[in-house]
Design a protein around this motif. Structure first.
Motif, PDB file in Angstrom:
ATOM      1  N   SER A   6      81.941  49.431 -20.278  1.00 48.28           N
ATOM      2  CA  SER A   6      80.603  49.778 -20.730  1.00 48.28           C
ATOM      3  C   SER A   6      79.858  48.514 -21.127  1.00 48.28           C
ATOM      4  CB  SER A   6      80.675  50.744 -21.917  1.00 48.28           C
ATOM      5  OG  SER A   6      81.349  50.136 -23.005  1.00 48.28           O
ATOM      6  N   VAL A   7      78.568  48.499 -20.875  1.00 46.22           N
ATOM      7  CA  VAL A   7      77.723  47.355 -21.210  1.00 46.22           C
ATOM      8  C   VAL A   7      76.762  47.765 -22.304  1.00 46.22           C
ATOM      9  CG1 VAL A   7      75.972  45.768 -20.343  1.00 46.22           C
ATOM     10  CG2 VAL A   7      77.912  46.372 -18.897  1.00 46.22           C
ATOM     11  N   ASP A   8      76.728  47.008 -23.367  1.00 50.63           N
ATOM     12  CA  ASP A   8      75.855  47.299 -24.493  1.00 50.63           C
ATOM     13  C   ASP A   8      74.657  46.353 -24.498  1.00 50.63           C
ATOM     14  OD1 ASP A   8      77.152  49.485 -25.808  1.00 50.63           O
ATOM     15  OD2 ASP A   8      78.711  48.100 -26.453  1.00 50.63           O
ATOM     16  N   ILE A   9      73.579  46.802 -25.131  1.00 56.85           N
ATOM     17  CA  ILE A   9      72.346  46.038 -25.243  1.00 56.85           C
ATOM     18  C   ILE A   9      72.151  45.642 -26.703  1.00 56.85           C
ATOM     19  CG2 ILE A   9      69.861  45.988 -24.783  1.00 56.85           C
ATOM     20  CD1 ILE A   9      71.519  46.482 -22.278  1.00 56.85           C
ATOM     21  N   TRP A  10      71.860  44.373 -26.930  1.00 54.09           N
ATOM     22  CA  TRP A  10      71.706  43.840 -28.279  1.00 54.09           C
ATOM     23  C   TRP A  10      70.412  43.042 -28.404  1.00 54.09           C
ATOM     24  CZ3 TRP A  10      75.539  45.124 -31.756  1.00 54.09           C
ATOM     25  CH2 TRP A  10      76.737  45.594 -31.210  1.00 54.09           C
ATOM     26  N   PHE A  11      69.906  42.967 -29.642  1.00 56.41           N
ATOM     27  CA  PHE A  11      68.715  42.173 -29.931  1.00 56.41           C
ATOM     28  C   PHE A  11      68.982  41.308 -31.154  1.00 56.41           C
ATOM     29  CE2 PHE A  11      67.398  46.098 -27.923  1.00 56.41           C
ATOM     30  CZ  PHE A  11      66.469  45.699 -26.977  1.00 56.41           C
ATOM     31  N   PHE A  63      67.417  37.534 -27.079  1.00 52.76           N
ATOM     32  CA  PHE A  63      67.321  36.631 -28.235  1.00 52.76           C
ATOM     33  C   PHE A  63      65.869  36.174 -28.369  1.00 52.76           C
ATOM     34  CE2 PHE A  63      67.542  32.772 -30.660  1.00 52.76           C
ATOM     35  CZ  PHE A  63      68.503  33.054 -31.623  1.00 52.76           C
ATOM     36  N   LEU A  64      65.271  36.448 -29.542  1.00 49.37           N
ATOM     37  CA  LEU A  64      63.825  36.277 -29.705  1.00 49.37           C
ATOM     38  C   LEU A  64      63.444  34.991 -30.430  1.00 49.37           C
ATOM     39  CD1 LEU A  64      62.783  39.968 -30.442  1.00 49.37           C
ATOM     40  CD2 LEU A  64      63.387  38.857 -28.297  1.00 49.37           C
ATOM     41  N   ASP A 161      61.586  43.415 -37.436  1.00 46.96           N
ATOM     42  CA  ASP A 161      62.246  42.118 -37.337  1.00 46.96           C
ATOM     43  C   ASP A 161      63.700  42.357 -36.928  1.00 46.96           C
ATOM     44  OD1 ASP A 161      63.423  39.610 -37.824  1.00 46.96           O
ATOM     45  OD2 ASP A 161      62.412  39.335 -39.746  1.00 46.96           O
ATOM     46  N   VAL A 162      64.156  41.635 -35.915  1.00 44.87           N
ATOM     47  CA  VAL A 162      65.553  41.772 -35.483  1.00 44.87           C
ATOM     48  C   VAL A 162      66.336  40.476 -35.701  1.00 44.87           C
ATOM     49  CG1 VAL A 162      65.144  43.622 -33.835  1.00 44.87           C
ATOM     50  CG2 VAL A 162      64.957  41.240 -33.068  1.00 44.87           C
ATOM     51  N   GLY A 163      65.827  39.601 -36.557  1.00 45.77           N
ATOM     52  CA  GLY A 163      66.533  38.367 -36.864  1.00 45.77           C
ATOM     53  C   GLY A 163      67.791  38.608 -37.685  1.00 45.77           C
ATOM     54  N   PHE A 177      71.389  43.315 -33.638  1.00 42.30           N
ATOM     55  CA  PHE A 177      71.151  44.756 -33.700  1.00 42.30           C
ATOM     56  C   PHE A 177      71.484  45.383 -32.351  1.00 42.30           C
ATOM     57  CE2 PHE A 177      68.430  43.189 -37.051  1.00 42.30           C
ATOM     58  CZ  PHE A 177      68.413  44.192 -38.007  1.00 42.30           C
ATOM     59  N   HIS A 178      72.236  46.472 -32.379  1.00 43.05           N
ATOM     60  CA  HIS A 178      72.499  47.240 -31.166  1.00 43.05           C
ATOM     61  C   HIS A 178      71.271  48.089 -30.849  1.00 43.05           C
ATOM     62  CE1 HIS A 178      74.322  50.314 -28.536  1.00 43.05           C
ATOM     63  NE2 HIS A 178      75.190  49.370 -28.235  1.00 43.05           N
ATOM     64  N   ILE A 179      71.037  48.355 -29.570  1.00 46.19           N
ATOM     65  CA  ILE A 179      69.871  49.146 -29.185  1.00 46.19           C
ATOM     66  C   ILE A 179      69.871  50.520 -29.850  1.00 46.19           C
ATOM     67  CG2 ILE A 179      70.983  50.014 -27.070  1.00 46.19           C
ATOM     68  CD1 ILE A 179      68.163  49.930 -25.775  1.00 46.19           C
ATOM     69  N   ASN A 180      71.030  51.123 -30.041  1.00 47.56           N
ATOM     70  CA  ASN A 180      71.076  52.434 -30.692  1.00 47.56           C
ATOM     71  C   ASN A 180      70.650  52.364 -32.155  1.00 47.56           C
ATOM     72  OD1 ASN A 180      71.934  53.562 -28.306  1.00 47.56           O
ATOM     73  ND2 ASN A 180      74.096  53.659 -28.895  1.00 47.56           N
TER      74      ASN A 180
END
Length: 202
Positions: A6-11, A63-64, A161-163, A177-180
Motif C-alpha cells: 500500500s502507498v500512503d500520502i503524506w504532507f 513537502f511545502l 499548517d502542515v509543518g 501529516f497523513h492524508i487521512n
C-alpha cells in the motif's frame, strides 16, 4: 500472487534541517528557539528518524518548503537520509539553492514548483509554502495546506499548517501529516469565504 504494497500520502513542511536557531532555547541565539531540543545533532537525528518511521520508501510526500540550512551540502545530505523516493517539493523562502537548481538540486525531488494543485482520491488541494486567505476554488471545498508559520497561524476555512511544529502541537511529535488525518481535520471545518465568491460564482 504477490500482494502489492500500500502507498500512503503524506504532507509536511519546515523541517529546517541544520538550522541552529530553531533547535531550542539552550542553543538558539533568538529570544526563544521554536523547538525543545538540546543540540542541533539531536534535532537532525530526531527529524530524519521520525520522517522515516512514518513515510515509507514508496509513499508519496508533499513537502511545502524550508528543507534545510547550512548551505548546498546539507540539502543533499538530508535528502539522502530520507528514504522516501517520491517527494514533491514546494519552494519555501529558504530554498533558493533548490529553486535555482544549483548543482542539479531539483533532481533530488520528483517534482518542484512554487505551488501545486494535485487531486488525490478525488479531493482537490492547493499547496503553498505560505498561508492564503483566498485560493483557487476555495468556495468549492478545495483544501489549502501551507507551512512557513511554524504552528503560529490558524488556517482560514478549509486550510491548515502542515509543518512539523504544528504536528508537534497536535501529536507531541515532529512528524508529517497523513492524508487521512488532514481529511479528518478538514471534515470539521466549514468553507469560509472572505471575499465576494460564493456557490453561485466561479
Amino acid at each position: 500472487m504477490e500482494q502489492k504494497k500500500s502507498v500512503d500520502i503524506w504532507f509536511s513542511s519546515d523541517a529546517h534541517f541544520g538550522h541552529t536557531n530553531i533547535v531550542g532555547e539552550e542553543v538558539s541565539v533568538w529570544k526563544s528557539g521554536y523547538r525543545d531540543f538540546k543540540t542541533l545533532h539531536e534535532m537532525n537525528v530526531t527529524l530524519t528518524e521520525t520522517y522515516n518511521k512514518y513515510v515509507k520508501e514508496d509513499d508519496h510526500l508533499y513537502f511545502l518548503g524550508d528543507w534545510s540550512f547550512g548551505g548546498l551540502e546539507n540539502i543533499f545530505i538530508f535528502r539522502q537520509l530520507i528514504k522516501c523516493k517520491n517527494i514533491y517539493f514546494v519552494y519555501g523562502n529558504h530554498d533558493h539553492h533548490i529553486k535555482n537548481n544549483k548543482n542539479d538540486a531539483k533532481s533530488l525531488f520528483l517534482y518542484c514548483s512554487n505551488v501545486m494543485t494535485p487531486t488525490i482520491n478525488k479531493q482537490k488541494f492547493f499547496l503553498s509554502h505560505y498561508a492564503h486567505q483566498v485560493w483557487a476554488k476555495h468556495h468549492e471545498g478545495v483544501i489549502h495546506l501551507f507551512g512557513h508559520s511554524h504552528g503560529t497561524l490558524p488556517g482560514v476555512g478549509k486550510s491548515m499548517d502542515v509543518g512539523v511544529d504544528e504536528a508537534y502541537k497536535r501529536y507531541k511529535e515532529y512528524r508529517p501529516f497523513h492524508i487521512n488525518e488532514i481529511l479528518e481535520i478538514m471534515s470539521k471545518k466549514e468553507i469560509h469565504v472572505v471575499d465576494h465568491h460564493n456557490d453561485r460564482t466561479t
